[in-house]
Design a protein around this motif. Structure first.
Motif, PDB file in Angstrom:
ATOM      1  N   THR A  44     -27.726  21.330  -8.088  1.00 45.84           N
ATOM      2  CA  THR A  44     -27.417  22.735  -7.843  1.00 45.84           C
ATOM      3  C   THR A  44     -27.930  23.563  -9.015  1.00 45.84           C
ATOM      4  OG1 THR A  44     -25.235  22.537  -8.899  1.00 45.84           O
ATOM      5  CG2 THR A  44     -25.329  22.190  -6.509  1.00 45.84           C
ATOM      6  N   ASP A  94     -21.161  26.625  -8.097  1.00 41.14           N
ATOM      7  CA  ASP A  94     -22.607  26.837  -8.019  1.00 41.14           C
ATOM      8  C   ASP A  94     -23.031  27.201  -6.602  1.00 41.14           C
ATOM      9  OD1 ASP A  94     -22.778  26.210 -10.683  1.00 41.14           O
ATOM     10  OD2 ASP A  94     -23.714  24.244 -10.393  1.00 41.14           O
ATOM     11  N   SER A 148     -22.318  30.747  -5.216  1.00 37.31           N
ATOM     12  CA  SER A 148     -23.192  31.841  -5.661  1.00 37.31           C
ATOM     13  C   SER A 148     -24.659  31.610  -5.302  1.00 37.31           C
ATOM     14  CB  SER A 148     -23.059  32.034  -7.176  1.00 37.31           C
ATOM     15  OG  SER A 148     -23.408  30.842  -7.864  1.00 37.31           O
ATOM     16  N   ASN A 149     -25.058  30.336  -5.167  1.00 37.86           N
ATOM     17  CA  ASN A 149     -26.439  30.000  -4.811  1.00 37.86           C
ATOM     18  C   ASN A 149     -26.380  28.838  -3.832  1.00 37.86           C
ATOM     19  OD1 ASN A 149     -29.100  29.147  -4.607  1.00 37.86           O
ATOM     20  ND2 ASN A 149     -29.526  29.299  -6.793  1.00 37.86           N
ATOM     21  N   ARG A 157     -28.584  27.138  -2.301  1.00 39.42           N
ATOM     22  CA  ARG A 157     -29.638  26.121  -2.309  1.00 39.42           C
ATOM     23  C   ARG A 157     -29.132  24.879  -3.022  1.00 39.42           C
ATOM     24  NH1 ARG A 157     -34.206  25.604   0.523  1.00 39.42           N
ATOM     25  NH2 ARG A 157     -35.521  25.016  -1.235  1.00 39.42           N
ATOM     26  N   TRP A 195     -30.375  24.580   2.402  1.00 41.09           N
ATOM     27  CA  TRP A 195     -29.268  25.509   2.202  1.00 41.09           C
ATOM     28  C   TRP A 195     -27.975  24.875   2.702  1.00 41.09           C
ATOM     29  CZ3 TRP A 195     -34.178  27.027   3.271  1.00 41.09           C
ATOM     30  CH2 TRP A 195     -34.722  28.063   2.487  1.00 41.09           C
TER      31      TRP A 195
END
Length: 208
Positions: A45, A80, A83-84, A86, A105
């Protein structure tokens, strides 16, 4: 569907299966080679400052081969991925001399999915999770404190899904790379890629 870009017989055989289902097959084959934790993988991450963070965890799969995993709300991976979204997974099948890396994702698991997954866990593990889950990653002064808290749990406490049990699944996988070392002079490296605008996966053999 799979769009093949290599005409070798071995490659066509590999590409005839969904890449995620092929991954599941490799997990089963690695377990058959004697690995007790064949579903273990490294999750990657990105932290708040963009730093790459990795950790080992157990991965599970649904009927379509979609990977999912569980954690606690306060863990670094949960923060992690909030917020993101991926993430990446890397499986190292050392017994069968293979590896698989995928990226895409993720999204949180639904309450219904969490409840179903919780019920599949062994009762002893669920009782332990009730103790360590809410405080996972916090400093530990004495391991006996965990044992004492476990013994103090109410009878059948493990039946209810705790708020500390959360999870994620890969909602969309845009790249899966398979790497296999055989008896030939060169390893086989095959990459499946997919765009968000297409239902098709392109597959390509690349130099190892």
């Amino acid at each position: 569907r799979i769009i093949g870009t290599d005409n070798s017989a071995e490659f066509v055989t590999t590409s005839s299966m969904s890449p995620l289902l092929l991954l599941v097959q490799w997990v089963h084959e690695e377990r058959a080679h004697g690995c007790a934790f064949a579903n273990g993988a490294v999750l990657g991450t990105a932290g708040p400052a963009g730093e790459v963070r990795t950790r080992m965890l157990g991965v599970h799969f649904d009927a379509q081969g979609v990977p999912r995993f569980h954690t606690t709300p306060g863990s670094r991976k949960a923060m992690d991925l909030t917020s993101n979204t991926r993430g990446s997974l890397t499986f190292a099948f050392q017994n069968s001399r293979r590896s698989v890396s995928l990226q895409g994702w993720v999204e949180p698991l639904s309450p219904a999915a969490l409840s179903a997954d919780w019920a599949l866990l062994e009762a002893d593990f669920r009782r332990s999770y009730l103790v360590f889950g809410p405080v996972s990653g916090k400093p530990l002064d004495n391991v006996d404190d965990l044992d004492a808290a476990r013994h103090a749990l109410a009878l059948d406490a493990e039946h209810a899904v705790p708020p500390s049990f959360v999870g994620f699944k890969f909602a969309f996988v845009d790249r899966v790379a398979f790497y296999a070392v055989g008896h030939e002079a060169f390893a086989q490296h095959t990459i499946y890629s997919r765009s968000s605008q297409s239902d098709d996966s392109a597959v390509q053999a690349v130099v190892p």
